[in-house]
Structure formats: structure tokens, C-alpha cells
Write a protein that holds these residues in place. Sequence first.
Motif, PDB file in Angstrom:
ATOM      1  N   ILE A 106       0.799  -1.221   0.000  1.00 25.24           N
ATOM      2  CA  ILE A 106       0.000   0.000   0.000  1.00 25.24           C
ATOM      3  C   ILE A 106       0.837   1.279   0.000  1.00 25.24           C
ATOM      4  O   ILE A 106       0.354   2.332  -0.408  1.00 25.24           O
ATOM      5  CB  ILE A 106      -1.027   0.016   1.151  1.00 25.24           C
ATOM      6  N   ALA A 107       2.078   1.213   0.452  1.00 27.13           N
ATOM      7  CA  ALA A 107       2.917   2.417   0.556  1.00 27.13           C
ATOM      8  C   ALA A 107       3.046   3.188  -0.763  1.00 27.13           C
ATOM      9  O   ALA A 107       2.848   4.409  -0.769  1.00 27.13           O
ATOM     10  CB  ALA A 107       4.287   2.062   1.114  1.00 27.13           C
ATOM     11  N   VAL A 125      -7.819   3.956   0.454  1.00 26.31           N
ATOM     12  CA  VAL A 125      -7.074   4.459  -0.705  1.00 26.31           C
ATOM     13  C   VAL A 125      -7.953   5.456  -1.455  1.00 26.31           C
ATOM     14  O   VAL A 125      -9.155   5.253  -1.604  1.00 26.31           O
ATOM     15  CB  VAL A 125      -6.612   3.314  -1.638  1.00 26.31           C
ATOM     16  N   THR A 126      -7.340   6.552  -1.873  1.00 26.42           N
ATOM     17  CA  THR A 126      -8.037   7.537  -2.700  1.00 26.42           C
ATOM     18  C   THR A 126      -7.196   7.788  -3.936  1.00 26.42           C
ATOM     19  O   THR A 126      -5.973   7.684  -3.906  1.00 26.42           O
ATOM     20  CB  THR A 126      -8.248   8.881  -1.967  1.00 26.42           C
ATOM     21  N   GLY A 127      -7.880   8.122  -5.020  1.00 28.60           N
ATOM     22  CA  GLY A 127      -7.171   8.425  -6.256  1.00 28.60           C
ATOM     23  C   GLY A 127      -8.044   8.185  -7.459  1.00 28.60           C
ATOM     24  O   GLY A 127      -9.257   8.020  -7.350  1.00 28.60           O
ATOM     25  N   GLU A 133      -8.460   0.519  -8.503  1.00 31.92           N
ATOM     26  CA  GLU A 133      -8.594  -0.841  -9.049  1.00 31.92           C
ATOM     27  C   GLU A 133      -7.284  -1.620  -8.946  1.00 31.92           C
ATOM     28  O   GLU A 133      -7.279  -2.806  -8.623  1.00 31.92           O
ATOM     29  CB  GLU A 133      -9.077  -0.766 -10.497  1.00 31.92           C
ATOM     30  N   ALA A 134      -6.159  -0.963  -9.217  1.00 34.77           N
ATOM     31  CA  ALA A 134      -4.846  -1.619  -9.126  1.00 34.77           C
ATOM     32  C   ALA A 134      -4.568  -2.069  -7.694  1.00 34.77           C
ATOM     33  O   ALA A 134      -4.057  -3.174  -7.465  1.00 34.77           O
ATOM     34  CB  ALA A 134      -3.755  -0.675  -9.618  1.00 34.77           C
ATOM     35  N   MET A 135      -4.903  -1.233  -6.728  1.00 37.67           N
ATOM     36  CA  MET A 135      -4.704  -1.583  -5.318  1.00 37.67           C
ATOM     37  C   MET A 135      -5.550  -2.795  -4.940  1.00 37.67           C
ATOM     38  O   MET A 135      -5.066  -3.722  -4.281  1.00 37.67           O
ATOM     39  CB  MET A 135      -5.076  -0.388  -4.435  1.00 37.67           C
ATOM     40  N   ILE A 136      -6.790  -2.812  -5.371  1.00 37.06           N
ATOM     41  CA  ILE A 136      -7.684  -3.940  -5.079  1.00 37.06           C
ATOM     42  C   ILE A 136      -7.121  -5.224  -5.674  1.00 37.06           C
ATOM     43  O   ILE A 136      -7.097  -6.273  -5.023  1.00 37.06           O
ATOM     44  CB  ILE A 136      -9.110  -3.651  -5.593  1.00 37.06           C
ATOM     45  N   THR A 137      -6.646  -5.148  -6.892  1.00 39.03           N
ATOM     46  CA  THR A 137      -6.070  -6.320  -7.572  1.00 39.03           C
ATOM     47  C   THR A 137      -4.873  -6.867  -6.795  1.00 39.03           C
ATOM     48  O   THR A 137      -4.737  -8.085  -6.633  1.00 39.03           O
ATOM     49  CB  THR A 137      -5.651  -5.955  -9.012  1.00 39.03           C
ATOM     50  N   LEU A 138      -4.021  -5.990  -6.301  1.00 42.53           N
ATOM     51  CA  LEU A 138      -2.843  -6.434  -5.552  1.00 42.53           C
ATOM     52  C   LEU A 138      -3.198  -7.008  -4.183  1.00 42.53           C
ATOM     53  O   LEU A 138      -2.485  -7.878  -3.666  1.00 42.53           O
ATOM     54  CB  LEU A 138      -1.852  -5.284  -5.387  1.00 42.53           C
TER      55      LEU A 138
END
Length: 172
Positions: A106-107, A125-127, A133-138
Motif C-alpha cells: 500500500i505504501a 485508498v483515494t485516487g 482498481e490496481a490496489m484492489i487487484t494487488l
Amino acid sequence: MKRIIVATVQDRAGVLNRVTGMLQKRQFNIESISVGASEIEGISKMTFVVEVSDHQKLEQLTKQLNKQIDVLKVSDITDKAMVARELALIKVSGSGQTRSEIQGIIAPFRASIIDISKDNLTVQVTGKPDKVEAMITLLRPYGIKELTRTGVTAFLRGQQPQNITEINSLSI
């Protein structure tokens, strides 16, 4: 094609229901919607992400929204310089070693851990939607227990889409 539509509306009971009902009747699928107060008291902004098949359908959508009594202005800002953000809260399984792995993931996203329990972490997460979506996938391989997203909220970059006196004169 996905379009981001921003509607400036009167802040009155039932406006959201009337606007979404109109979209439903005309078979537009709302992929996300966010609604909140604007800088002017009594005026709210609605941001829709809708899938529109062609330019004619897009024109129909904006015309139908403009016909709504409480709608003051409608703008398709998809192809304009804009700022668009989304928020997601993600509850992930994690304890011991996996917690430090998740922190490492997450960093780079500038996300933060907002709650920790014995077996779970809650990440905020915001953006831009693709970043979320990329964060969720990881995080998926760690076991997402719960996920909620706000939907996109957006406005034009570096310019006022409409001045205050125009909106105030319409809202009387």
C-alpha cells in the motif's frame, strides 16, 4: 464508452430519486454516482459515470437531465481537463508476516491502514479509479473480506464551470 457527467442540482428531497428514475426509464446504466453539497448553500453536485453506446445517446442523456425541474446545469466532462477521485475502504485478512507485506504493497499508493484487528486490516485508498482498481487487484491474493467504493467525484481543472451569480439566479 464511459462518460463522466456532472449535474448541478437543487438540494431538495427527491431530486436524486427523480434523476436516477429518469435514467432507469431510458435504460442508462449508472456505473457509479456520488452526490454532495457544493460551494453554494442549497446546491448539490451529482457525478455520474455512465456507459453510453454512441454520441446520440449521450446527447439524449444530457437533454433529458436538463429537462428535470431541479437540475440547473449538466456537463459531460469526460474529454476535458478534470480532477477525478474515488475512495475505497478495503478490509483484508492479515496477521503477522502478511501485515508487513500489505504495508509494503500500500505504501506506493499512498494508502493508509485505518483500522487493525486480530486478523484483519482496513485500508483506505483515494485516487483515480484505475489506481483504486490496481490496489484492489494487488490485495486480492491476501483475501479481501469486505470492500466498499464511493464512486467517482470530479470537476473541471483550473476553471470555474459556472459562476455563482448564474447558479443563484437559476435557483430562485
